[in-house]
Design an enzyme around this catalytic site. Structure first.
Site, PDB file in Angstrom:
ATOM      1  N   TYR A 224       8.826   1.815  -4.871  1.00 24.05           N
ATOM      2  CA  TYR A 224       7.586   1.047  -4.752  1.00 24.05           C
ATOM      3  C   TYR A 224       6.464   2.003  -4.423  1.00 24.05           C
ATOM      4  O   TYR A 224       6.613   2.878  -3.556  1.00 24.05           O
ATOM      5  CB  TYR A 224       7.724  -0.007  -3.650  1.00 24.05           C
ATOM      6  CG  TYR A 224       6.460  -0.795  -3.370  1.00 24.05           C
ATOM      7  CD1 TYR A 224       5.769  -0.625  -2.173  1.00 24.05           C
ATOM      8  CD2 TYR A 224       5.949  -1.704  -4.293  1.00 24.05           C
ATOM      9  CE1 TYR A 224       4.609  -1.357  -1.906  1.00 24.05           C
ATOM     10  CE2 TYR A 224       4.797  -2.434  -4.038  1.00 24.05           C
ATOM     11  CZ  TYR A 224       4.127  -2.254  -2.841  1.00 24.05           C
ATOM     12  OH  TYR A 224       2.985  -2.963  -2.590  1.00 24.05           O
TER      13      TYR A 224
ATOM     14  N   ASP B 193       5.439  10.675  -4.022  1.00 21.14           N
ATOM     15  CA  ASP B 193       4.820   9.626  -3.210  1.00 21.14           C
ATOM     16  C   ASP B 193       5.422   9.748  -1.797  1.00 21.14           C
ATOM     17  O   ASP B 193       6.512   9.224  -1.537  1.00 21.14           O
ATOM     18  CB  ASP B 193       5.090   8.250  -3.815  1.00 21.14           C
ATOM     19  CG  ASP B 193       4.452   7.150  -2.979  1.00 21.14           C
ATOM     20  OD1 ASP B 193       4.452   5.984  -3.436  1.00 21.14           O
ATOM     21  OD2 ASP B 193       3.966   7.449  -1.870  1.00 21.14           O
TER      22      ASP B 193
ATOM     23  N   LYS C 164       0.172   5.818   5.839  1.00 15.54           N
ATOM     24  CA  LYS C 164       0.862   5.509   7.091  1.00 15.54           C
ATOM     25  C   LYS C 164       0.573   6.528   8.200  1.00 15.54           C
ATOM     26  O   LYS C 164      -0.504   6.485   8.810  1.00 15.54           O
ATOM     27  CB  LYS C 164       2.360   5.326   6.799  1.00 15.54           C
ATOM     28  CG  LYS C 164       2.599   4.169   5.787  1.00 15.54           C
ATOM     29  CD  LYS C 164       4.052   3.928   5.497  1.00 15.54           C
ATOM     30  CE  LYS C 164       4.255   3.052   4.290  1.00 15.54           C
ATOM     31  NZ  LYS C 164       4.220   1.611   4.605  1.00 15.54           N
TER      32      LYS C 164
HETATM   33  P1  KE4 Z   1      -0.038   0.496   1.061  1.00 17.14           P
HETATM   34  O1  KE4 Z   1      -0.959   0.119  -0.095  1.00 17.14           O
HETATM   35  O2  KE4 Z   1       0.788  -0.672   1.547  1.00 17.14           O
HETATM   36  O3  KE4 Z   1      -0.782   1.201   2.189  1.00 17.14           O
HETATM   37  O4  KE4 Z   1       0.985   1.592   0.520  1.00 17.14           O
HETATM   38  C1  KE4 Z   1       1.722   1.327  -0.640  1.00 17.14           C
HETATM   39  C2  KE4 Z   1       2.968   2.204  -0.634  1.00 17.14           C
HETATM   40  C3  KE4 Z   1       2.983   3.320  -1.446  1.00 17.14           C
HETATM   41  N1  KE4 Z   1       4.069   4.133  -1.495  1.00 17.14           N
HETATM   42  C4  KE4 Z   1       5.166   3.874  -0.736  1.00 17.14           C
HETATM   43  C5  KE4 Z   1       6.344   4.789  -0.816  1.00 17.14           C
HETATM   44  C6  KE4 Z   1       5.189   2.747   0.117  1.00 17.14           C
HETATM   45  O5  KE4 Z   1       6.293   2.492   0.857  1.00 17.14           O
HETATM   46  C7  KE4 Z   1       4.073   1.895   0.180  1.00 17.14           C
HETATM   47  C8  KE4 Z   1       4.029   0.666   1.056  1.00 17.14           C
HETATM   48  N2  KE4 Z   1       5.174   0.447   1.871  1.00 17.14           N
HETATM   49  C9  KE4 Z   1       5.394  -0.952   2.241  1.00 17.14           C
HETATM   50  C10 KE4 Z   1       6.713  -1.055   3.015  1.00 17.14           C
HETATM   51  N3  KE4 Z   1       7.815  -0.518   2.313  1.00 17.14           N
HETATM   52  C11 KE4 Z   1       4.240  -1.487   3.026  1.00 17.14           C
HETATM   53  C12 KE4 Z   1       4.516  -2.785   3.746  1.00 17.14           C
HETATM   54  C13 KE4 Z   1       3.829  -3.945   3.071  1.00 17.14           C
HETATM   55  O6  KE4 Z   1       3.772  -4.000   1.828  1.00 17.14           O
HETATM   56  O7  KE4 Z   1       3.355  -4.831   3.826  1.00 17.14           O
END
Ligand code: KE4
Length: 421
Positions: free
Chosen positions: A144, A239, A267
């Site tokens: 993801y 990523d 993060k």
């Molecule tokens: P954000 O747009 O949520 O800040 O980041 C997207 C993203 C990009 N790349 C990786 C590897 C990620 O894990 C994420 C987002 N992680 C999720 C949890 N696995 C965020 C939690 C959520 O969607 O509320």
């Protein structure tokens, strides 16, 4: 545990926001209960609206490697607030944070700050396309990378390689240039490059997959991706939104010794504030506006409060790198407790996932063989015993430097009693 106030808030929230939440995983959909509303958090603990205390292993999905409310981070944020919240102009903090990132991850010769991991990945892919003049991208099933249209895909009928939208509202045309490979399956990548190689702008990969639960790369997989992208002059994007500053100060690229062309961070880099970063080789990043013709912009990008939180967080980690071994050892203890109950565990550094399956979890298909009903039971058992974990089998557990030995021992004891009741 009483959840009355959470339930009252939820019943109101669902009339105001889809699912009553601002991000779907928070809705507890896969564990079949109303979500908890959180009142506050401190150190390793999180407190819900009814005053229930939990040891927190979600850690806001990764940012809180120092736990909640680390004094140095809070102080930096408060000091920054006294100078105003946003200027829409360059600041010294962006220079400091960019320098720290480049020092810790030398592959990131030049960076651009944005507001979310989604925005970082979307912009990195646009930049890779602008740099190569190519349209196609390769992602991995089960990884993801945020919710930009071209990445909300699932395998199409055509023997996996082509993608089709995996979300409403995404036009088919937006996914025509997205190719899907299998994580830890080199042949699936080779097939795509043999067929499309000269039109593949980039490969984007989680160097440790953590969105199908934690699935580390098999030996040589990342090196293979590095080699095949070199061969076809495609951009290799790591990523590292989760692994960046999580697996160590140099992230997964230092941990595995594989240097990508571009990296996305999120993060931890924002210390809990809305902040993400994309960057990489100078010749690639100089395609980005205003220097190059790849447009990307953002009102709050490099925000002085977020950069203050990020700088303070990285400074604590740089001043005390022993934190990484400490949180790894704590994660290993939790992994051992989970394994003692028959759960399959992948753990790397302070990142781990327990899978309710009798298979070794080494890729997407083995990850989704998990019994999600049993995971839901486990989640609710832990929650009722004051342990706060992800309400989904396909997320990760995170250990922070705020988790005490007492927290870990209590957690392991409760885990070992699962099923014993
Ligand atoms: P954000 O747009 O949520 O800040 O980041 C997207 C993203 C990009 N790349 C990786 C590897 C990620 O894990 C994420 C987002 N992680 C999720 C949890 N696995 C965020 C939690 C959520 O969607 O509320």
């Amino acid at each position: 545990m009483k959840y009355e106030k959470s339930h009252r808030l939820y019943d109101k929230a669902v009339t105001l926001m889809p699912g009553g939440v601002n991000s779907p995983v928070r809705a507890y959909g896969s564990v079949g209960m109303k979500p908890l509303f959180i009142e506050r958090a401190e150190g390793s603990k999180i407190y819900d609206a009814d005053g229930n205390e939990y040891i927190d292993y979600v850690c806001s999905w990764g940012p809180c490697i120092l736990g909640h409310g680390h004094p140095a981070v809070i102080k930096a944020v408060k000091n920054a607030c006294d100078k105003g919240l946003t200027y829409g102009a360059p600041t010294e903090k962006e220079v400091i944070l960019s320098s720290m990132i480049r020092e810790l991850m030398p592959s990131m010769e030049m960076v651009r700050m944005v507001n979310s991991g989604t925005e970082a990945v979307m912009s990195a892919i646009r930049t890779a396309r602008g740099y190569t003049g190519r349209d196609m991208i390769v992602k991995f099933k089960g990884c993801y990378h945020g919710h930009s249209d071209g990445l909300l895909v699932k395998a199409g009928s055509a023997a996996l390689t082509s993608a089709v939208p995996d979300s409403g509202g995404v036009p088919k045309a937006y996914t025509d240039n997205t190719l899907i490979a299998l994580y830890n399956d080199e042949a699936s990548v080779s097939r795509l490059f043999e067929k499309y190689g000269d039109n593949i702008a980039c490969v984007i990969v989680e160097p440790v997959a953590a969105n199908m639960g934690v699935v580390p790369p098999k030996k040589g997989f990342l090196e293979f991706l590095r080699s095949i992208t070199h061969k076809y002059a495609s951009v290799l994007i790591f990523d590292e939104v989760i692994t960046g500053f999580r697996l160590g100060l140099g992230g997964a690229q230092e941990y595995f010794g594989v240097k990508p062309d571009m990296t996305t961070l999120g993060k931890i880099v924002g210390g809990g504030m809305p902040m993400a970063v994309y960057g990489g080789r100078r010749d690639i990043m100089e395609c980005v506006s205003p220097v190059g013709n790849v447009y990307q912009a953002g009102t709050l990008s490099g925000n002085p409060i977020a950069t203050a939180a990020g700088i303070a967080t990285l400074r604590v980690l740089m001043d005390a790198p022993a934190i990484y071994d400490e949180i790894k050892v704590k994660a290993e203890k939790i992994a051992a407790a989970l394994r003692s109950t028959g759960v399959y565990v992948n753990q790397i550094g302070s990142l781990l996932s327990g899978f309710f399956t009798d298979r070794r979890v080494i890729d997407y298909d083995s990850a989704v063989s998990s019994d999600t009903e049993k995971y839901a039971d486990f989640f609710k058992y832990l929650l009722s015993n004051g342990i706060y974990t992800a309400p989904s089998q396909y997320e990760a557990m995170f250990v922070s430097s705020a988790h005490s030995d007492e927290d870990i021992d209590k957690t392991c004891k409760i885990i070992k009693n699962f099923g014993a009741e």
